[in-house]
Write a protein that holds these residues in place. Structure first.
Motif, mmCIF file in Angstrom:
data_model
loop_
_atom_site.group_PDB
_atom_site.id
_atom_site.type_symbol
_atom_site.label_atom_id
_atom_site.label_comp_id
_atom_site.label_asym_id
_atom_site.label_seq_id
_atom_site.Cartn_x
_atom_site.Cartn_y
_atom_site.Cartn_z
ATOM 1 N N PRO A 7 0.810 -1.222 0.000
ATOM 2 C CA PRO A 7 0.000 0.000 0.000
ATOM 3 C C PRO A 7 0.844 1.273 0.000
ATOM 4 N N GLY A 8 0.208 2.360 -0.459
ATOM 5 C CA GLY A 8 0.912 3.619 -0.505
ATOM 6 C C GLY A 8 0.020 4.756 -0.963
ATOM 7 N N VAL A 9 0.654 5.910 -1.154
ATOM 8 C CA VAL A 9 -0.054 7.118 -1.588
ATOM 9 C C VAL A 9 0.821 7.858 -2.595
ATOM 10 N N ILE A 10 0.275 8.122 -3.771
ATOM 11 C CA ILE A 10 0.950 9.014 -4.717
ATOM 12 C C ILE A 10 0.738 10.427 -4.194
ATOM 13 N N GLN A 11 1.839 11.171 -4.074
ATOM 14 C CA GLN A 11 1.772 12.495 -3.458
ATOM 15 C C GLN A 11 1.931 13.641 -4.455
ATOM 16 N N HIS A 12 2.657 13.388 -5.540
ATOM 17 C CA HIS A 12 2.932 14.464 -6.492
ATOM 18 C C HIS A 12 3.246 13.849 -7.850
ATOM 19 N N ILE A 13 2.719 14.452 -8.893
ATOM 20 C CA ILE A 13 3.049 14.077 -10.263
ATOM 21 C C ILE A 13 3.497 15.342 -10.979
ATOM 22 N N TRP A 14 4.637 15.261 -11.644
ATOM 23 C CA TRP A 14 5.167 16.356 -12.446
ATOM 24 C C TRP A 14 5.346 15.844 -13.866
ATOM 25 N N GLY A 74 5.381 25.539 -18.702
ATOM 26 C CA GLY A 74 4.780 24.297 -19.140
ATOM 27 C C GLY A 74 4.826 23.133 -18.182
ATOM 28 N N ALA A 75 5.497 23.244 -17.043
ATOM 29 C CA ALA A 75 5.521 22.136 -16.091
ATOM 30 C C ALA A 75 4.137 21.968 -15.478
ATOM 31 N N MET A 76 3.616 20.742 -15.511
ATOM 32 C CA MET A 76 2.297 20.441 -14.969
ATOM 33 C C MET A 76 2.479 19.627 -13.686
ATOM 34 N N ASN A 77 1.799 20.053 -12.615
ATOM 35 C CA ASN A 77 1.929 19.416 -11.310
ATOM 36 C C ASN A 77 0.564 19.034 -10.768
ATOM 37 N N CYS A 78 0.483 17.843 -10.178
ATOM 38 C CA CYS A 78 -0.736 17.372 -9.525
ATOM 39 C C CYS A 78 -0.392 16.994 -8.095
ATOM 40 N N TYR A 79 -1.140 17.540 -7.146
ATOM 41 C CA TYR A 79 -0.914 17.274 -5.729
ATOM 42 C C TYR A 79 -2.071 16.532 -5.080
ATOM 43 N N TRP A 80 -3.014 15.998 -5.871
ATOM 44 C CA TRP A 80 -4.089 15.205 -5.279
ATOM 45 C C TRP A 80 -3.473 14.009 -4.572
ATOM 46 N N PRO A 81 -3.805 13.770 -3.297
ATOM 47 C CA PRO A 81 -3.327 12.529 -2.664
ATOM 48 C C PRO A 81 -4.090 11.348 -3.268
ATOM 49 N N MET A 82 -3.354 10.338 -3.711
ATOM 50 C CA MET A 82 -3.974 9.201 -4.389
ATOM 51 C C MET A 82 -3.564 7.899 -3.693
ATOM 52 N N PRO A 83 -4.352 7.475 -2.676
ATOM 53 C CA PRO A 83 -4.012 6.242 -1.970
ATOM 54 C C PRO A 83 -4.376 4.998 -2.776
ATOM 55 N N PHE A 84 -3.651 3.939 -2.508
ATOM 56 C CA PHE A 84 -3.941 2.636 -3.111
ATOM 57 C C PHE A 84 -3.580 1.563 -2.092
ATOM 58 N N GLY A 85 -4.303 0.457 -2.139
ATOM 59 C CA GLY A 85 -4.114 -0.594 -1.147
ATOM 60 C C GLY A 85 -3.093 -1.645 -1.528
ATOM 61 N N LYS A 86 -3.154 -2.109 -2.779
ATOM 62 C CA LYS A 86 -2.263 -3.185 -3.220
ATOM 63 C C LYS A 86 -1.284 -2.729 -4.289
ATOM 64 N N SER A 87 -1.771 -1.890 -5.203
ATOM 65 C CA SER A 87 -0.910 -1.483 -6.314
ATOM 66 C C SER A 87 -1.483 -0.256 -7.006
ATOM 67 N N ALA A 88 -0.605 0.400 -7.738
ATOM 68 C CA ALA A 88 -1.002 1.523 -8.601
ATOM 69 C C ALA A 88 -0.257 1.365 -9.916
ATOM 70 N N ARG A 89 -0.994 1.559 -11.011
ATOM 71 C CA ARG A 89 -0.383 1.508 -12.345
ATOM 72 C C ARG A 89 -0.858 2.735 -13.104
ATOM 73 N N ILE A 90 0.102 3.463 -13.660
ATOM 74 C CA ILE A 90 -0.206 4.667 -14.433
ATOM 75 C C ILE A 90 0.386 4.493 -15.823
ATOM 76 N N THR A 91 -0.448 4.727 -16.837
ATOM 77 C CA THR A 91 0.018 4.651 -18.215
ATOM 78 C C THR A 91 -0.295 5.955 -18.938
ATOM 79 N N VAL A 92 0.464 6.223 -19.984
ATOM 80 C CA VAL A 92 0.190 7.319 -20.906
ATOM 81 C C VAL A 92 0.144 6.708 -22.296
ATOM 82 N N THR A 93 -0.934 6.961 -23.015
ATOM 83 C CA THR A 93 -1.091 6.469 -24.377
ATOM 84 C C THR A 93 -1.006 7.644 -25.337
#
Length: 177
Positions: A7-14, A74-93
């Motif tokens: 488990p964990g929490v995504i804290q920031h995406i740049w 142009g730098a884009m930042n996201c600070y939404w806390p994003m918790p997950f219990g078992k896993s997190a997968r992020i893709t860009v298409t």
């Protein structure tokens, strides 16, 4: 771009990348983000990068808010806390139809205990073009269970003359009519 065992929490995406590619100024709409929490098959988040960072119509603009910031260069930042219990997968298409150069990103997260009932961030992108005349446009419907509605980013364009831009947003909660 991320495969995290929790488990964990995504804290920031740049992220940062070119605004235009070989097919023109549509890159912010043509790169699609998908977030999958805890091994789910369908993504909880499926949104073009520009719209996820409040830059609609594939046009870059500066944003200064607590959960999202887009800087003048142009730098884009996201600070939404994003918790997950078992896993997190992020893709860009890349749906641009050609290579897009200069795509950079960083995802900051903490592996930590997450309560079982911790809310997961969900985001969806939809478009109606043209809109159905004299019909209310539904933003969100059929959601059940506990949760928090944190907002809607709406990119709106007037495609006909004579419309004043008037309207209202209505919320119906727990059986309201």
């Amino acid at each position: 771009i991320a495969e995290i065992e929790g488990p964990g929490v995504i804290q920031h995406i740049w992220m940062t990348h070119a605004d235009q590619g070989p097919r023109g100024h549509t890159v912010l709409r043509d790169l699609v983000l998908r977030f999958h929490w805890d091994g789910e098959k369908q993504p909880s988040i499926e949104v073009p990068i520009g719209d996820f960072f409040a830059n609609g119509h594939a046009m870059r603009c500066d944003i200064a808010s607590l959960p999202v910031a887009v800087n003048p260069n142009g730098a884009m930042n996201c600070y939404w806390p994003m918790p997950f219990g078992k896993s997190a997968r992020i893709t860009v298409t890349n749906e641009h139809g050609a290579d897009i150069g200069g795509f950079f990103y960083q995802i900051t997260y903490a592996l930590t205990d997450v309560p079982e009932d911790a809310a997961r961030l969900h985001a969806q992108w939809r478009r109606e073009n043209p809109v159905t005349y004299h019909r209310e446009y539904t933003i969100l419907d059929g959601v059940e269970g506990n949760g928090h509605y944190v907002g809607t980013y709406l990119a709106w364009a007037q495609l006909s003359n004579g419309w004043w831009g008037e309207g209202e947003i209505k919320f119906y909660i727990d059986g309201d009519a």
